[in-house]
Design a protein around this motif. Sequence first.
Motif, PDB file in Angstrom:
ATOM      1  N   ALA A  52       0.856  -1.185   0.000  1.00  0.00           N
ATOM      2  CA  ALA A  52       0.000   0.000   0.000  1.00  0.00           C
ATOM      3  C   ALA A  52       0.896   1.241   0.000  1.00  0.00           C
ATOM      4  O   ALA A  52       1.606   1.490   0.965  1.00  0.00           O
ATOM      5  N   PHE A  53       0.894   1.957  -1.096  1.00  0.00           N
ATOM      6  CA  PHE A  53       1.692   3.180  -1.212  1.00  0.00           C
ATOM      7  C   PHE A  53       0.806   4.388  -0.963  1.00  0.00           C
ATOM      8  O   PHE A  53      -0.330   4.430  -1.436  1.00  0.00           O
ATOM      9  N   PRO A  54       1.307   5.400  -0.262  1.00  0.00           N
ATOM     10  CA  PRO A  54       0.551   6.651  -0.153  1.00  0.00           C
ATOM     11  C   PRO A  54       0.407   7.274  -1.542  1.00  0.00           C
ATOM     12  O   PRO A  54       1.275   7.115  -2.404  1.00  0.00           O
ATOM     13  N   ALA A  55      -0.697   7.977  -1.754  1.00  0.00           N
ATOM     14  CA  ALA A  55      -0.948   8.596  -3.062  1.00  0.00           C
ATOM     15  C   ALA A  55       0.171   9.556  -3.463  1.00  0.00           C
ATOM     16  O   ALA A  55       0.452   9.734  -4.647  1.00  0.00           O
ATOM     17  N   ALA A  56       0.836  10.149  -2.491  1.00  0.00           N
ATOM     18  CA  ALA A  56       1.934  11.074  -2.791  1.00  0.00           C
ATOM     19  C   ALA A  56       3.136  10.358  -3.406  1.00  0.00           C
ATOM     20  O   ALA A  56       3.939  10.966  -4.099  1.00  0.00           O
ATOM     21  N   LEU A  98      -0.937   6.745 -12.504  1.00  0.00           N
ATOM     22  CA  LEU A  98       0.015   6.766 -13.624  1.00  0.00           C
ATOM     23  C   LEU A  98       1.240   5.915 -13.303  1.00  0.00           C
ATOM     24  O   LEU A  98       1.646   5.056 -14.101  1.00  0.00           O
ATOM     25  N   LEU A  99       1.836   6.130 -12.151  1.00  0.00           N
ATOM     26  CA  LEU A  99       3.031   5.373 -11.773  1.00  0.00           C
ATOM     27  C   LEU A  99       2.701   3.904 -11.544  1.00  0.00           C
ATOM     28  O   LEU A  99       3.468   3.031 -11.937  1.00  0.00           O
ATOM     29  N   ARG A 135       4.500   0.981 -13.640  1.00  0.00           N
ATOM     30  CA  ARG A 135       5.265  -0.078 -12.975  1.00  0.00           C
ATOM     31  C   ARG A 135       4.770  -1.461 -13.368  1.00  0.00           C
ATOM     32  O   ARG A 135       5.575  -2.357 -13.641  1.00  0.00           O
ATOM     33  N   VAL A 136       3.450  -1.639 -13.404  1.00  0.00           N
ATOM     34  CA  VAL A 136       2.902  -2.947 -13.797  1.00  0.00           C
ATOM     35  C   VAL A 136       3.274  -3.258 -15.243  1.00  0.00           C
ATOM     36  O   VAL A 136       3.788  -4.340 -15.557  1.00  0.00           O
ATOM     37  N   SER A 148       3.341  15.157 -10.001  1.00  0.00           N
ATOM     38  CA  SER A 148       4.634  15.604 -10.532  1.00  0.00           C
ATOM     39  C   SER A 148       5.706  14.539 -10.314  1.00  0.00           C
ATOM     40  O   SER A 148       6.553  14.306 -11.188  1.00  0.00           O
ATOM     41  N   ARG A 149       5.672  13.849  -9.176  1.00  0.00           N
ATOM     42  CA  ARG A 149       6.622  12.759  -8.923  1.00  0.00           C
ATOM     43  C   ARG A 149       6.382  11.618  -9.911  1.00  0.00           C
ATOM     44  O   ARG A 149       7.314  11.069 -10.484  1.00  0.00           O
ATOM     45  N   ASP A 150       5.111  11.270 -10.096  1.00  0.00           N
ATOM     46  CA  ASP A 150       4.777  10.199 -11.047  1.00  0.00           C
ATOM     47  C   ASP A 150       5.291  10.536 -12.444  1.00  0.00           C
ATOM     48  O   ASP A 150       5.851   9.682 -13.137  1.00  0.00           O
ATOM     49  N   LEU A 151       5.107  11.791 -12.864  1.00  0.00           N
ATOM     50  CA  LEU A 151       5.553  12.199 -14.204  1.00  0.00           C
ATOM     51  C   LEU A 151       7.068  12.094 -14.349  1.00  0.00           C
ATOM     52  O   LEU A 151       7.571  11.640 -15.387  1.00  0.00           O
ATOM     53  N   VAL A 152       7.802  12.489 -13.324  1.00  0.00           N
ATOM     54  CA  VAL A 152       9.269  12.391 -13.375  1.00  0.00           C
ATOM     55  C   VAL A 152       9.703  10.930 -13.419  1.00  0.00           C
ATOM     56  O   VAL A 152      10.600  10.562 -14.182  1.00  0.00           O
ATOM     57  N   MET A 153       9.064  10.087 -12.624  1.00  0.00           N
ATOM     58  CA  MET A 153       9.418   8.659 -12.609  1.00  0.00           C
ATOM     59  C   MET A 153       9.172   8.024 -13.981  1.00  0.00           C
ATOM     60  O   MET A 153      10.011   7.299 -14.508  1.00  0.00           O
TER      61      MET A 153
END
Length: 191
Positions: free
Chosen positions: A78-82, A87-88, A92-93, A154-159
């Motif tokens: 379970a990852f926090p939404a942040a 998208l991420l 990943r999948v 923004s983190r998801d987009l960078v990843m």
Amino acid sequence: VYKRQPMIIPANPRAVIDPLPITLHILGSSVFCLVGALQFLPSLRCHRPVLHRTLGRIVAAAGCVSALTGLWMTVSYAFPAALQGPLLYGARVTLSLAMVAFIAWAVVAIRSRNLAAHRAAMLRAYAIAQGASTQTALGLIAMIFFGTELLGVSRDLVMVAAWAINIGVAEVLIHRFFGTRRSRATISSTP
């Protein structure tokens, strides 16, 4: 009197509750990325083909462990939404499954003596595996530029951008180095 040391990184409850996939992911990724890099050396492929084949089997297995444990963590933790949005999660999948597929494609290609397809598939798998390195570099650049760690979309987009960069570079290398020699890149003798 015992003095408590400041924490370098915050505690990760996912790692404490279920450390097996993280441990296997680190081991698989380390072998795939480090030993896999050696596999791209022409001197190893040309002058030590038996070693290249032996290491190739180890690298392929380690890459599958890396990808499948990455998938395992993505769907079971379970990852926090942040830290992981839709998208991420989707990237990943998709990329975990793609990495396993590229490794399988590389194995099939080399067994059918298609060197160009083998090299291209392994380079694509390697580009996906190196995503964490590029993500770290882009994350540091973003931290310097914005003065804080990116979170959320923004983190998801960078990843995801890091994987896109790696895959783009891999495709350029494939077309530059393997595209024009497809007809010559077939093994004529039995391994």
